[in-house]
Scaffold this motif. Sequence first.
Motif, PDB file in Angstrom:
ATOM      1  N   ASP A  57       0.825  -1.212   0.000  1.00 55.41           N
ATOM      2  CA  ASP A  57       0.000   0.000   0.000  1.00 55.41           C
ATOM      3  C   ASP A  57       0.858   1.261   0.000  1.00 55.41           C
ATOM      4  OD1 ASP A  57      -2.214   1.599   0.044  1.00 55.41           O
ATOM      5  OD2 ASP A  57      -2.657   1.319   2.170  1.00 55.41           O
ATOM      6  N   GLU A  58       0.476   2.203  -0.861  1.00 56.23           N
ATOM      7  CA  GLU A  58       1.189   3.479  -0.956  1.00 56.23           C
ATOM      8  C   GLU A  58       0.226   4.650  -0.808  1.00 56.23           C
ATOM      9  OE1 GLU A  58       4.299   3.695  -0.964  1.00 56.23           O
ATOM     10  OE2 GLU A  58       4.985   1.696  -1.564  1.00 56.23           O
ATOM     11  N   SER A  60      -3.589   4.149  -0.400  1.00 58.14           N
ATOM     12  CA  SER A  60      -4.951   3.901  -0.897  1.00 58.14           C
ATOM     13  C   SER A  60      -5.955   4.535   0.055  1.00 58.14           C
ATOM     14  CB  SER A  60      -5.203   2.395  -0.994  1.00 58.14           C
ATOM     15  OG  SER A  60      -4.250   1.784  -1.831  1.00 58.14           O
ATOM     16  N   SER A 101      -9.337   5.378  -4.320  1.00 57.72           N
ATOM     17  CA  SER A 101      -8.147   4.972  -5.066  1.00 57.72           C
ATOM     18  C   SER A 101      -7.433   3.810  -4.397  1.00 57.72           C
ATOM     19  CB  SER A 101      -7.179   6.152  -5.211  1.00 57.72           C
ATOM     20  OG  SER A 101      -6.606   6.483  -3.960  1.00 57.72           O
ATOM     21  N   THR A 103      -3.622   2.719  -4.480  1.00 57.23           N
ATOM     22  CA  THR A 103      -2.278   3.136  -4.875  1.00 57.23           C
ATOM     23  C   THR A 103      -1.301   2.157  -4.235  1.00 57.23           C
ATOM     24  OG1 THR A 103      -3.034   5.438  -4.888  1.00 57.23           O
ATOM     25  CG2 THR A 103      -0.649   5.062  -4.923  1.00 57.23           C
ATOM     26  N   TYR A 104      -0.541   1.451  -5.040  1.00 58.99           N
ATOM     27  CA  TYR A 104       0.235   0.327  -4.488  1.00 58.99           C
ATOM     28  C   TYR A 104       1.345  -0.108  -5.430  1.00 58.99           C
ATOM     29  CZ  TYR A 104      -2.830  -2.179  -7.738  1.00 58.99           C
ATOM     30  OH  TYR A 104      -3.489  -2.599  -8.859  1.00 58.99           O
ATOM     31  N   TYR A 117       4.346  -0.167 -10.168  1.00 62.68           N
ATOM     32  CA  TYR A 117       3.534   0.807  -9.437  1.00 62.68           C
ATOM     33  C   TYR A 117       2.183   0.985 -10.132  1.00 62.68           C
ATOM     34  CZ  TYR A 117       1.927   5.329  -7.632  1.00 62.68           C
ATOM     35  OH  TYR A 117       1.176   6.343  -7.078  1.00 62.68           O
ATOM     36  N   TYR A 118       1.104   0.997  -9.317  1.00 59.73           N
ATOM     37  CA  TYR A 118      -0.244   1.161  -9.866  1.00 59.73           C
ATOM     38  C   TYR A 118      -1.003   2.229  -9.083  1.00 59.73           C
ATOM     39  CZ  TYR A 118       0.590  -3.339 -12.134  1.00 59.73           C
ATOM     40  OH  TYR A 118       1.110  -4.367 -12.890  1.00 59.73           O
ATOM     41  N   HIS A 119      -1.764   2.995  -9.825  1.00 56.98           N
ATOM     42  CA  HIS A 119      -2.686   3.953  -9.201  1.00 56.98           C
ATOM     43  C   HIS A 119      -4.005   3.859  -9.967  1.00 56.98           C
ATOM     44  CE1 HIS A 119      -4.205   7.522  -7.185  1.00 56.98           C
ATOM     45  NE2 HIS A 119      -4.579   7.993  -8.372  1.00 56.98           N
ATOM     46  N   SER A 121      -8.273   4.434  -9.802  1.00 52.96           N
ATOM     47  CA  SER A 121      -9.195   5.289  -9.051  1.00 52.96           C
ATOM     48  C   SER A 121     -10.602   5.268  -9.633  1.00 52.96           C
ATOM     49  CB  SER A 121      -8.676   6.729  -9.009  1.00 52.96           C
ATOM     50  OG  SER A 121      -8.674   7.289 -10.318  1.00 52.96           O
TER      51      SER A 121
END
Length: 312
Positions: A57-58, A60, A101, A103-104, A117-119, A121
């Motif tokens: 997790d970055e 979310s 979102s 984000t991870y 890396y994925y974002h 939303s």
Amino acid sequence: MYNESIKAENKIITNNDLTQIFQAMGETLKKYQKIAMQEEQINQNVDYMQRAYSFKDEGSKMKVTVDFYDNTDITFDNYDNFASIFYSRLDEIKSLDVYYSLTYNVITPAPARSNEYYHQSIQMHINENKLDISVKLSSQDHKLDDLYNLIKNIVLNAPEKYDMIIKKKSSITNTVAFATGMIPAIVISTILLFVPGINTIFLKGYVVYPICCVVLAYLIGSVFASSKLDKYYSPIMPEKKYAGYSDGHAVYKDDVDKFVDTSEILIGKKVNNLSHRNQIQQEYNKHKELIPKELLVLIVISLIVIILGLFV
């Protein structure tokens, strides 16, 4: 990555539909946050190059801003806090803005180590007349596909706003009016049979009695039907638009084009619109079933009046 938007034009989106969407959002976010925590614990004792993450997790999040009719607004950063307000103040909500979102990073260990890396939303703007949904999804990672498909199915399968309740308003109103007024009309017309002078007209003019009943039924019923149905129809009908000038008067008609270009979201002032439609349908069904019985009574009494007229 691909972008897509969903517009719920000419759809009725209930608060239960919204609840289902919000719950799915909250549960999906919690699921992946739990996976992230579990993988962090597992990787604490693993060499850095050997660490693997299916969801690191970055940041979310689910963020909801609720605007109320009392000119206040509240922003929530998680589903649980938002849910209690949504349920308890549904009729006070003017609009909602939802930002959701994931984000991870997805990390595979050595020797073929990679870090993707994925974002992804989903954004929603909701008010009483609109449900706009914009999504940014990854074509390589499908963590939000189930949620997106749920939202899309709910919107696409929602009932039409411009339905038969709206299209057949005149027919429904006339049916309720006729059925409501028929019994009082029969009673009044029958009483008139005993009034000297009027009874002669009824007995000698064979069709006068049933015609009188029908006319009285419509006149009496129209008054009661209007008061009964207008309170249900008023919140759900299209706005009027200027349609020209005729016989010295401005003419207005339903703005159907504008009506079908918008949604009907059951929050705020429209929270009871579906129950209004259901009530209209119930009134229509009930009175429609009465009409054959009332007509049978009218025919029987009319035949009796005709027979009596033959002997007068």
